[in-house]
Design an enzyme around this catalytic site. Structure first.
Site, PDB file in Angstrom:
ATOM      1  N   THR A  86       4.518   8.714   3.597  1.00 46.56           N
ATOM      2  CA  THR A  86       4.498  10.166   3.762  1.00 46.56           C
ATOM      3  C   THR A  86       5.933  10.652   3.664  1.00 46.56           C
ATOM      4  O   THR A  86       6.769  10.259   4.486  1.00 46.56           O
ATOM      5  CB  THR A  86       3.881  10.568   5.117  1.00 46.56           C
ATOM      6  OG1 THR A  86       2.508  10.173   5.145  1.00 46.56           O
ATOM      7  CG2 THR A  86       3.973  12.070   5.329  1.00 46.56           C
ATOM      8  N   ASN A 113       0.837  -1.197   0.000  1.00 42.09           N
ATOM      9  CA  ASN A 113       0.000   0.000   0.000  1.00 42.09           C
ATOM     10  C   ASN A 113       0.871   1.246   0.000  1.00 42.09           C
ATOM     11  O   ASN A 113       1.964   1.262   0.563  1.00 42.09           O
ATOM     12  CB  ASN A 113      -0.968  -0.006   1.192  1.00 42.09           C
ATOM     13  CG  ASN A 113      -0.411   0.710   2.406  1.00 42.09           C
ATOM     14  OD1 ASN A 113      -0.482   1.939   2.506  1.00 42.09           O
ATOM     15  ND2 ASN A 113       0.159  -0.049   3.339  1.00 42.09           N
ATOM     16  N   ARG A 114       0.359   2.256  -0.651  1.00 37.05           N
ATOM     17  CA  ARG A 114       0.964   3.589  -0.579  1.00 37.05           C
ATOM     18  C   ARG A 114      -0.179   4.598  -0.392  1.00 37.05           C
ATOM     19  O   ARG A 114      -0.299   5.578  -1.134  1.00 37.05           O
ATOM     20  CB  ARG A 114       1.804   3.889  -1.819  1.00 37.05           C
ATOM     21  CG  ARG A 114       1.136   3.626  -3.174  1.00 37.05           C
ATOM     22  CD  ARG A 114       2.038   4.106  -4.315  1.00 37.05           C
ATOM     23  NE  ARG A 114       1.441   3.925  -5.621  1.00 37.05           N
ATOM     24  CZ  ARG A 114       1.708   2.910  -6.439  1.00 37.05           C
ATOM     25  NH1 ARG A 114       2.565   1.965  -6.078  1.00 37.05           N
ATOM     26  NH2 ARG A 114       1.125   2.838  -7.635  1.00 37.05           N
ATOM     27  N   VAL A 151       5.873  -4.375  13.920  1.00 27.08           N
ATOM     28  CA  VAL A 151       6.508  -3.342  13.119  1.00 27.08           C
ATOM     29  C   VAL A 151       5.503  -2.789  12.119  1.00 27.08           C
ATOM     30  O   VAL A 151       4.442  -3.363  11.898  1.00 27.08           O
ATOM     31  CB  VAL A 151       7.716  -3.908  12.340  1.00 27.08           C
ATOM     32  CG1 VAL A 151       8.859  -4.235  13.289  1.00 27.08           C
ATOM     33  CG2 VAL A 151       7.334  -5.162  11.526  1.00 27.08           C
ATOM     34  N   ASN A 152       5.915  -1.691  11.471  1.00 29.09           N
ATOM     35  CA  ASN A 152       5.155  -1.111  10.367  1.00 29.09           C
ATOM     36  C   ASN A 152       5.471  -1.894   9.078  1.00 29.09           C
ATOM     37  O   ASN A 152       6.148  -2.920   9.111  1.00 29.09           O
ATOM     38  CB  ASN A 152       5.506   0.375  10.208  1.00 29.09           C
ATOM     39  CG  ASN A 152       4.342   1.218   9.726  1.00 29.09           C
ATOM     40  OD1 ASN A 152       3.584   0.801   8.863  1.00 29.09           O
ATOM     41  ND2 ASN A 152       4.207   2.413  10.273  1.00 29.09           N
ATOM     42  N   THR A 153       5.003  -1.393   7.952  1.00 30.35           N
ATOM     43  CA  THR A 153       5.304  -2.042   6.668  1.00 30.35           C
ATOM     44  C   THR A 153       6.763  -1.823   6.271  1.00 30.35           C
ATOM     45  O   THR A 153       7.436  -0.919   6.775  1.00 30.35           O
ATOM     46  CB  THR A 153       4.379  -1.507   5.568  1.00 30.35           C
ATOM     47  OG1 THR A 153       4.525  -0.083   5.487  1.00 30.35           O
ATOM     48  CG2 THR A 153       2.927  -1.846   5.862  1.00 30.35           C
TER      49      THR A 153
END
Length: 347
Positions: free
Chosen positions: A181, A111-112, A239-241
């Protein structure tokens, strides 16, 4: 229905499912009766963490329900808690579409999205309405900055979002690790993070956590953990991506954005085990949790709580029930009478 959604564009399918869940979420008895059938209510699964009581350790990760639209549905489906967001102080559209991609060959998503959300004020209204229902369901709130806000003023965005949402969240997570971001991950670096936490910690008495990237070195993770302890944060979400594309086979693997799901399993476990060596922080493990064995491994490695996103997307609405029943079976096989026994060993 779950299979039919996979025939649609990923973001269109996500929005359609969320609309249906939001509609169901507001239906009172039509929600609570099936909730009694779907939920795994077992005191052995109860977790005491962050000064809160969680009916079970399995939470919905941030990103699935950014605007707090379907909280009742997440409760009914069997989650022990949910984290909404990422929420910014002002609404924003996020990045151009397409921005969400399925990689079924890899059990993954890319995802972005870019923190697309309707803003903290609207989410606060929804959270207030949910709170009025009195369901015993902890809700975390994930906070971010608006895209146009420069890094030197990032703390102002986090503070504004926190001010609007503070009455309604049970705990708060500072998202400084999304890859979508521009410049955001700079906030994980020592001087930026030190300044951010020095301003955010005094702004709330509620539990405050930090979400970290899997792409940090172990030394950088140590620095983040040290600053979290310095500023009296209660924990870390790990964790995050990831930006890594190692080992992927899907034709969508070259798309830009953050990768989540099965390919993250090994790194998420490595980060968890490393951070578990640091006393005094509650750890929420997310990234590649698909099976009861994954859940058991994370809990044994030091996680107090778990979160899922991609595993739920592929696993469907019965995923929480299957995972929790499997976890209970694993606990029985290992002679663990309650999850609090694992917490006692780590303490």
């Amino acid at each position: 229905m779950h299979r039919l959604l996979f025939a649609l564009d990923p973001e269109a399918a996500h929005e359609l499912a969320l609309k249906a869940l939001a509609l169901w979420s507001g239906r009172g008895p039509l929600l609570e009766v099936p909730g009694r059938l779907l939920r795994v209510e077992d005191p052995r699964l109860r977790v005491e963490a962050l000064g809160l009581t969680f009916p079970n350790p399995l939470g919905l990760a941030a990103g699935m329900d950014k605007d707090a639209r379907a909280l009742g549905a997440w409760w009914a489906l069997g989650f022990g808690f949910a984290e909404v967001g990422t929420l910014t102080p002002r609404p924003q559209e996020g990045n151009p579409r397409p921005r969400l991609f399925r990689l079924p060959e890899d059990g993954a998503l890319i995802n972005r999205m870019g923190f697309n959300n309707r803003g903290a004020a609207e989410a606060a209204r929804r959270l207030a309405a949910f709170r009025s229902r009195g369901l015993p369901f902890p809700v975390g709130v994930n906070l971010g900055k608006n895209r146009e806000t420069p890094l030197e003023r990032a703390a102002e965005d986090y503070l504004e979002a926190l001010r609007l949402l503070e009455p309604y969240g049970d705990y708060f997570v500072l998202n400084v690790s999304s890859p979508n971001t521009p410049g955001l991950r700079t906030l994980q670096e020592g001087p930026f993070l030190d300044e951010l936490l020095s301003r955010l910690r005094p702004a709330t008495a509620k539990p405050l956590l930090l979400k970290v990237a899997p792409d940090l070195s172990l030394g950088a993770l140590d620095q983040v953990a040290a600053l979290a302890l310095k500023h009296r944060l209660e924990g870390l979400v790990a964790v995050n991506t990831t930006l890594s594309r190692e080992g992927l086979t899907s034709p969508w693997a070259r798309e830009a954005g953050g990768l989540s799901g099965r390919p993250l399993r090994g790194r998420a476990l490595e980060v968890l085990r490393h951070l578990a060596q640091v006393p005094g922080l509650t750890l929420v493990s997310v990234g590649g949790v698909e099976t009861p064995e994954d859940a058991w491994e994370r809990l044994k490695a030091g996680a107090s709580l778990l979160q899922v996103y991609t595993g739920f997307v592929y696993g469907g609405p019965l995923f929480p029930r299957r995972l929790l029943l499997g976890l209970l079976s694993r606990m029985e096989a290992e002679g663990v009478r309650a999850l609090r026994e694992l917490q006692a060993v780590r303490a």
